[in-house]
Design a protein around this motif. Structure first.
Motif, PDB file in Angstrom:
ATOM      1  N   ARG A  49       3.371   5.861  -3.166  1.00  0.00           N
ATOM      2  CA  ARG A  49       4.556   6.494  -3.742  1.00  0.00           C
ATOM      3  C   ARG A  49       4.442   6.540  -5.265  1.00  0.00           C
ATOM      4  O   ARG A  49       4.764   7.544  -5.891  1.00  0.00           O
ATOM      5  CB  ARG A  49       5.805   5.706  -3.342  1.00  0.00           C
ATOM      6  CG  ARG A  49       7.080   6.207  -4.019  1.00  0.00           C
ATOM      7  CD  ARG A  49       8.246   5.261  -3.786  1.00  0.00           C
ATOM      8  NE  ARG A  49       8.007   3.979  -4.424  1.00  0.00           N
ATOM      9  CZ  ARG A  49       8.694   2.877  -4.160  1.00  0.00           C
ATOM     10  NH1 ARG A  49       9.640   2.882  -3.253  1.00  0.00           N
ATOM     11  NH2 ARG A  49       8.434   1.745  -4.781  1.00  0.00           N
ATOM     12  N   GLU A  50       3.982   5.458  -5.866  1.00  0.00           N
ATOM     13  CA  GLU A  50       3.941   5.381  -7.325  1.00  0.00           C
ATOM     14  C   GLU A  50       2.880   6.301  -7.911  1.00  0.00           C
ATOM     15  O   GLU A  50       3.095   6.910  -8.946  1.00  0.00           O
ATOM     16  CB  GLU A  50       3.683   3.940  -7.776  1.00  0.00           C
ATOM     17  CG  GLU A  50       4.788   2.961  -7.402  1.00  0.00           C
ATOM     18  CD  GLU A  50       6.093   3.234  -8.129  1.00  0.00           C
ATOM     19  OE1 GLU A  50       6.038   3.639  -9.293  1.00  0.00           O
ATOM     20  OE2 GLU A  50       7.160   3.058  -7.512  1.00  0.00           O
ATOM     21  N   ASN A  51       1.721   6.355  -7.289  1.00  0.00           N
ATOM     22  CA  ASN A  51       0.664   7.209  -7.831  1.00  0.00           C
ATOM     23  C   ASN A  51      -0.415   7.453  -6.781  1.00  0.00           C
ATOM     24  O   ASN A  51      -1.254   6.594  -6.522  1.00  0.00           O
ATOM     25  CB  ASN A  51       0.042   6.566  -9.078  1.00  0.00           C
ATOM     26  CG  ASN A  51      -0.773   7.564  -9.866  1.00  0.00           C
ATOM     27  OD1 ASN A  51      -1.588   8.299  -9.317  1.00  0.00           O
ATOM     28  ND2 ASN A  51      -0.549   7.616 -11.158  1.00  0.00           N
ATOM     29  N   ASP A  90      -3.058   9.547  -6.683  1.00  0.00           N
ATOM     30  CA  ASP A  90      -4.446   9.570  -7.152  1.00  0.00           C
ATOM     31  C   ASP A  90      -4.940   8.162  -7.452  1.00  0.00           C
ATOM     32  O   ASP A  90      -6.063   7.800  -7.113  1.00  0.00           O
ATOM     33  CB  ASP A  90      -4.571  10.438  -8.412  1.00  0.00           C
ATOM     34  CG  ASP A  90      -4.570  11.915  -8.076  1.00  0.00           C
ATOM     35  OD1 ASP A  90      -4.861  12.247  -6.908  1.00  0.00           O
ATOM     36  OD2 ASP A  90      -4.284  12.726  -8.972  1.00  0.00           O
ATOM     37  N   GLY A  91      -4.072   7.405  -8.116  1.00  0.00           N
ATOM     38  CA  GLY A  91      -4.437   6.027  -8.445  1.00  0.00           C
ATOM     39  C   GLY A  91      -4.674   5.215  -7.173  1.00  0.00           C
ATOM     40  O   GLY A  91      -5.588   4.396  -7.110  1.00  0.00           O
ATOM     41  N   ALA A  92      -3.870   5.458  -6.152  1.00  0.00           N
ATOM     42  CA  ALA A  92      -3.997   4.715  -4.902  1.00  0.00           C
ATOM     43  C   ALA A  92      -5.317   5.044  -4.200  1.00  0.00           C
ATOM     44  O   ALA A  92      -5.951   4.174  -3.602  1.00  0.00           O
ATOM     45  CB  ALA A  92      -2.822   5.019  -3.982  1.00  0.00           C
ATOM     46  N   MET A  93      -5.738   6.314  -4.305  1.00  0.00           N
ATOM     47  CA  MET A  93      -7.013   6.695  -3.671  1.00  0.00           C
ATOM     48  C   MET A  93      -8.175   5.930  -4.278  1.00  0.00           C
ATOM     49  O   MET A  93      -9.098   5.536  -3.569  1.00  0.00           O
ATOM     50  CB  MET A  93      -7.246   8.201  -3.832  1.00  0.00           C
ATOM     51  CG  MET A  93      -6.473   9.019  -2.832  1.00  0.00           C
ATOM     52  SD  MET A  93      -7.229  10.624  -2.599  1.00  0.00           S
ATOM     53  CE  MET A  93      -6.534  11.537  -3.950  1.00  0.00           C
ATOM     54  N   ALA A  94      -8.121   5.715  -5.599  1.00  0.00           N
ATOM     55  CA  ALA A  94      -9.192   4.967  -6.265  1.00  0.00           C
ATOM     56  C   ALA A  94      -9.206   3.513  -5.816  1.00  0.00           C
ATOM     57  O   ALA A  94     -10.195   2.811  -6.002  1.00  0.00           O
ATOM     58  CB  ALA A  94      -9.042   5.064  -7.786  1.00  0.00           C
ATOM     59  N   MET A  95      -8.107   3.044  -5.233  1.00  0.00           N
ATOM     60  CA  MET A  95      -8.027   1.676  -4.734  1.00  0.00           C
ATOM     61  C   MET A  95      -8.421   1.593  -3.265  1.00  0.00           C
ATOM     62  O   MET A  95      -8.126   0.618  -2.588  1.00  0.00           O
ATOM     63  CB  MET A  95      -6.607   1.122  -4.896  1.00  0.00           C
ATOM     64  CG  MET A  95      -6.016   1.205  -6.286  1.00  0.00           C
ATOM     65  SD  MET A  95      -6.736   0.033  -7.441  1.00  0.00           S
ATOM     66  CE  MET A  95      -7.894   1.072  -8.312  1.00  0.00           C
ATOM     67  N   GLY A  96      -9.017   2.639  -2.746  1.00  0.00           N
ATOM     68  CA  GLY A  96      -9.496   2.619  -1.369  1.00  0.00           C
ATOM     69  C   GLY A  96      -8.445   2.981  -0.336  1.00  0.00           C
ATOM     70  O   GLY A  96      -8.651   2.767   0.854  1.00  0.00           O
ATOM     71  N   LEU A  97      -7.299   3.511  -0.780  1.00  0.00           N
ATOM     72  CA  LEU A  97      -6.257   3.865   0.188  1.00  0.00           C
ATOM     73  C   LEU A  97      -6.339   5.348   0.546  1.00  0.00           C
ATOM     74  O   LEU A  97      -6.468   6.192  -0.329  1.00  0.00           O
ATOM     75  CB  LEU A  97      -4.871   3.563  -0.388  1.00  0.00           C
ATOM     76  CG  LEU A  97      -4.624   2.125  -0.808  1.00  0.00           C
ATOM     77  CD1 LEU A  97      -3.211   1.964  -1.340  1.00  0.00           C
ATOM     78  CD2 LEU A  97      -4.847   1.177   0.356  1.00  0.00           C
ATOM     79  N   ASN A  98      -6.238   5.634   1.830  1.00  0.00           N
ATOM     80  CA  ASN A  98      -6.235   7.008   2.315  1.00  0.00           C
ATOM     81  C   ASN A  98      -4.770   7.440   2.469  1.00  0.00           C
ATOM     82  O   ASN A  98      -4.111   7.084   3.439  1.00  0.00           O
ATOM     83  CB  ASN A  98      -6.963   7.057   3.661  1.00  0.00           C
ATOM     84  CG  ASN A  98      -6.996   8.450   4.241  1.00  0.00           C
ATOM     85  OD1 ASN A  98      -6.220   9.317   3.845  1.00  0.00           O
ATOM     86  ND2 ASN A  98      -7.887   8.661   5.181  1.00  0.00           N
ATOM     87  N   LYS A 150       3.926   1.555  -1.118  1.00  0.00           N
ATOM     88  CA  LYS A 150       4.568   1.716  -2.430  1.00  0.00           C
ATOM     89  C   LYS A 150       3.564   2.229  -3.453  1.00  0.00           C
ATOM     90  O   LYS A 150       3.910   3.030  -4.324  1.00  0.00           O
ATOM     91  CB  LYS A 150       5.161   0.387  -2.892  1.00  0.00           C
ATOM     92  CG  LYS A 150       6.400  -0.033  -2.120  1.00  0.00           C
ATOM     93  CD  LYS A 150       6.900  -1.374  -2.637  1.00  0.00           C
ATOM     94  CE  LYS A 150       7.756  -2.070  -1.606  1.00  0.00           C
ATOM     95  NZ  LYS A 150       7.963  -3.482  -1.926  1.00  0.00           N
ATOM     96  N   ALA A 151       2.319   1.766  -3.369  1.00  0.00           N
ATOM     97  CA  ALA A 151       1.293   2.217  -4.311  1.00  0.00           C
ATOM     98  C   ALA A 151       1.110   3.728  -4.196  1.00  0.00           C
ATOM     99  O   ALA A 151       0.994   4.431  -5.201  1.00  0.00           O
ATOM    100  CB  ALA A 151      -0.030   1.500  -4.045  1.00  0.00           C
ATOM    101  N   LYS A 157       0.842  -1.205   0.000  1.00  0.00           N
ATOM    102  CA  LYS A 157       0.000   0.000   0.000  1.00  0.00           C
ATOM    103  C   LYS A 157       0.873   1.249   0.000  1.00  0.00           C
ATOM    104  O   LYS A 157       0.593   2.217  -0.712  1.00  0.00           O
ATOM    105  CB  LYS A 157      -0.917   0.003   1.231  1.00  0.00           C
ATOM    106  CG  LYS A 157      -1.931  -1.115   1.225  1.00  0.00           C
ATOM    107  CD  LYS A 157      -2.797  -1.056   2.479  1.00  0.00           C
ATOM    108  CE  LYS A 157      -3.755  -2.246   2.527  1.00  0.00           C
ATOM    109  NZ  LYS A 157      -4.500  -2.281   3.789  1.00  0.00           N
TER     110      LYS A 157
END
Lengths: 242, 316
Positions: B181-183, B185-193, B178-179, B176
């Motif tokens: 760090r990588e992106n 906005d993209g991570a937020m769409a995956m349910g990560l705060n 690393k996600a 999570k």
């Protein structure tokens, strides 16, 4: 039940004086595939960003399965079942394809073992299994578009927002992706998609909503919309419509 | 991967246990203890920088908060050392929570500037307060047992390393992070705060740094604002991590080992040229950023991977 999956009520999104989305209302019912079309700059992606929580609407409300979700952040919306893809794909470039999907799977399957098994299933479904251990950065554009869909699906959403997942694909790939979306719907996922490829819109959608300059100018079956003079005017200009 | 890891950890543990039996010279024991301390500081800095992409230029503040908390509790309140150093870690964690909530929303250089400024503010605070002894610093009850500090420092850093390895390389939490760090906005769409996860990492980075600071204070028995809260603590940890290779746990450890050894020998044998140390350090970091952007470990590891790939292709 009874509630539409998505209920957008007179949503306006203004940036300064520009009303990118202007008083737009519509419903999406369970099991539907709804197409969202319009010329470039019509406000389609802005509307997606509002629905998926990336932008707070200036006015209006959005309901998801009857609950008011206006202004909720994207990560909360992902948790309650809204999956989205991005027109400009957002892969986690440094991670492998499998890890990319696992990040999404973890939302519903927090244990790593379960997550890995589920991610494999999603990759198989989306035809990416043979690339599971490649870095996401090594994928070609069609591969990245497909990874976007895989990640959104891995959230096990009840509503899937697809933003131009066909753009840049060749006809064979378009056919494959169309089939994929149909299968997703058959699994019970409601789909709202932005698309420029009219053939795709006509063959996939149960209903089509047309935006132009931020306003909804038409809504109906693909056939009705295609024959609507306002839509023809928006796409082809004044003279052609007359 | 798993077995290899346990094997290498056992080797490290074994080596570590044997060192004081072989090394009788207190100078060397001290050098090794200090090297281990820098490994700890570089690795704790890197979990934020390498895994989330946030460059914390106030890392030394956590070290200083830990050192001062430990000193104050031991000197003024009579706390035992272990409890005091753990309280030092807790205070550093609290500092990270308070500093992180507003600053982790900033991106890129703004976060670096904000953390640097906060660290300067804390240093000034230590200079003017009575409880910290102001510019005179604080003296701790002397406990002159180099072997004891070697084991405490080494054991602490080893535990930090293993916990970090588990959290960031084994547990889904690392994925999570690393996600994000990588992106983001993209991570937020995956349910990560992202804000919540970054604050967690910031605290995970700060707590052990505070504990190390506490151990340092008791070990050296004297602390003052410039030795524990100055820029140099942060700068050296940054240089070591960048030189070794960001975003890995081994890279900063290797970088810390090399640079800390270099530093000790430089100060011990070339003390007339002390001024040169910072110049060389600065030159080194500039060169390594230009010629080895992935750091020493990243460059070497990348070469090994490439060779392996080429090898496996030839076999086919």
């Amino acid at each position: 039940m009874g509630h539409p999956v998505l209920n957008v009520q007179s949503v306006t999104m203004a940036f300064g004086g520009l009303r990118a989305v202007d008083d737009v209302s519509f419903d999406v019912k369970p099991g539907e595939i709804v197409g969202l079309i319009g010329p470039n700059g019509a406000g389609k992606t802005t509307l997606f960003n509002v629905i998926s929580g990336y932008l707070k609407p200036t006015q209006g409300r959005i309901f998801f399965h009857g609950d008011d979700i206006t202004g909720k952040p994207p990560y909360d919306l992902a948790k309650i079942g809204i999956g989205r893809t991005f027109q400009i794909v957002k892969p986690f470039a440094g991670l492998s394809v499998l890890e990319n999907v696992m990040v999404a799977v973890l939302l519903k399957h927090p244990s790593k073992k379960n997550a890995e098994a589920n991610a494999h299933a999603v990759l198989e479904f989306t035809g990416l299994l043979d690339k599971a251990h490649m870095p996401a950065s090594s994928l070609t554009l069609p591969g990245r578009k497909r990874l976007e869909i895989a990640k959104a699906l891995a959230l096990e959403p009840s509503l899937l927002l697809l933003d131009e997942v066909m753009a840049g694909l060749n006809p064979t790939e378009v056919k494959e992706t169309t089939g994929l979306i149909q299968q997703v719907r058959d699994r019970g996922v409601t789909v709202l998609l932005i698309e420029h490829n009219m053939r795709v819109i006509m063959s996939l959608s149960h209903r089509v909503i047309v935006l132009n300059y931020g306003e909804k100018i038409a809504e109906g079956s693909p056939k009705e919309v295609a024959e609507n003079p306002l839509v023809i005017k928006a796409y082809l200009g004044e003279e052609m419509a007359v | 991967m798993g077995r290899k890891f346990y094997a290498s950890i056992s080797v490290v543990v074994l080596l570590f246990l044997v060192v004081p039996l072989v090394v009788h010279d207190t100078f060397y024991l001290r050098v090794i203890t200090e090297a281990i301390m820098w490994i700890g500081l570089a690795v704790t800095w890197d979990v934020l920088a390498g895994y989330t992409g946030y460059l914390n230029f106030g890392h030394g503040a956590f070290f200083g908060i830990g050192a001062y908390t430990t000193a104050i509790l031991m000197v003024h309140k009579g706390w035992p050392f272990f409890a005091a150093s753990i309280a030092g870690g807790a205070m550093a964690g609290l500092g990270a929570l308070i500093a992180g909530i507003p600053t982790l929303r900033l991106r890129g250089a703004y976060f670096a500037i904000a953390t640097w400024a906060l660290a300067r503010a804390i240093q000034q605070l230590a200079l003017i307060l009575d409880i910290t002894g102001g510019p005179d610093g604080m003296r701790l009850p002397p406990f002159l047992q180099p072997g004891f500090f070697f084991y405490v420092m080494g054991g602490t850093v080893l535990i930090i390393f293993i916990v970090f390895w588990y959290l960031f390389e084994v547990h889904p939490f690392g994925l999570k992070v690393k996600a994000i760090r990588e992106n983001e906005d993209g991570a937020m769409a995956m349910g990560l705060n992202p804000a919540r996860i970054k604050i967690k990492v910031f605290i995970i980075s700060a707590v052990p740094t505070g504990i190390i600071g506490g151990i340092y204070a008791y070990w050296i028995t004297y602390i003052d604002p410039s030795s524990t809260l100055g820029d140099l603590v942060t700068d050296q940890a940054v240089v070591m991590a960048v030189f070794g290779g960001l975003g890995t746990l081994i890279g900063p450890a290797i970088g810390a080992l090399i640079i800390s050894t270099f530093k000790t020998y430089f100060w011990a044998y070339l003390s007339d040229y002390q001024v040169l140390y910072l110049i060389i350090l600065g030159g080194l970091i500039a060169l390594s950023v230009v010629f080895m952007p992935d750091g020493l470990w990243g460059t070497v590891y990348g070469k090994i991977q490439n060779a392996r790939l080429a090898g496996s292709k030839e076999k086919r």
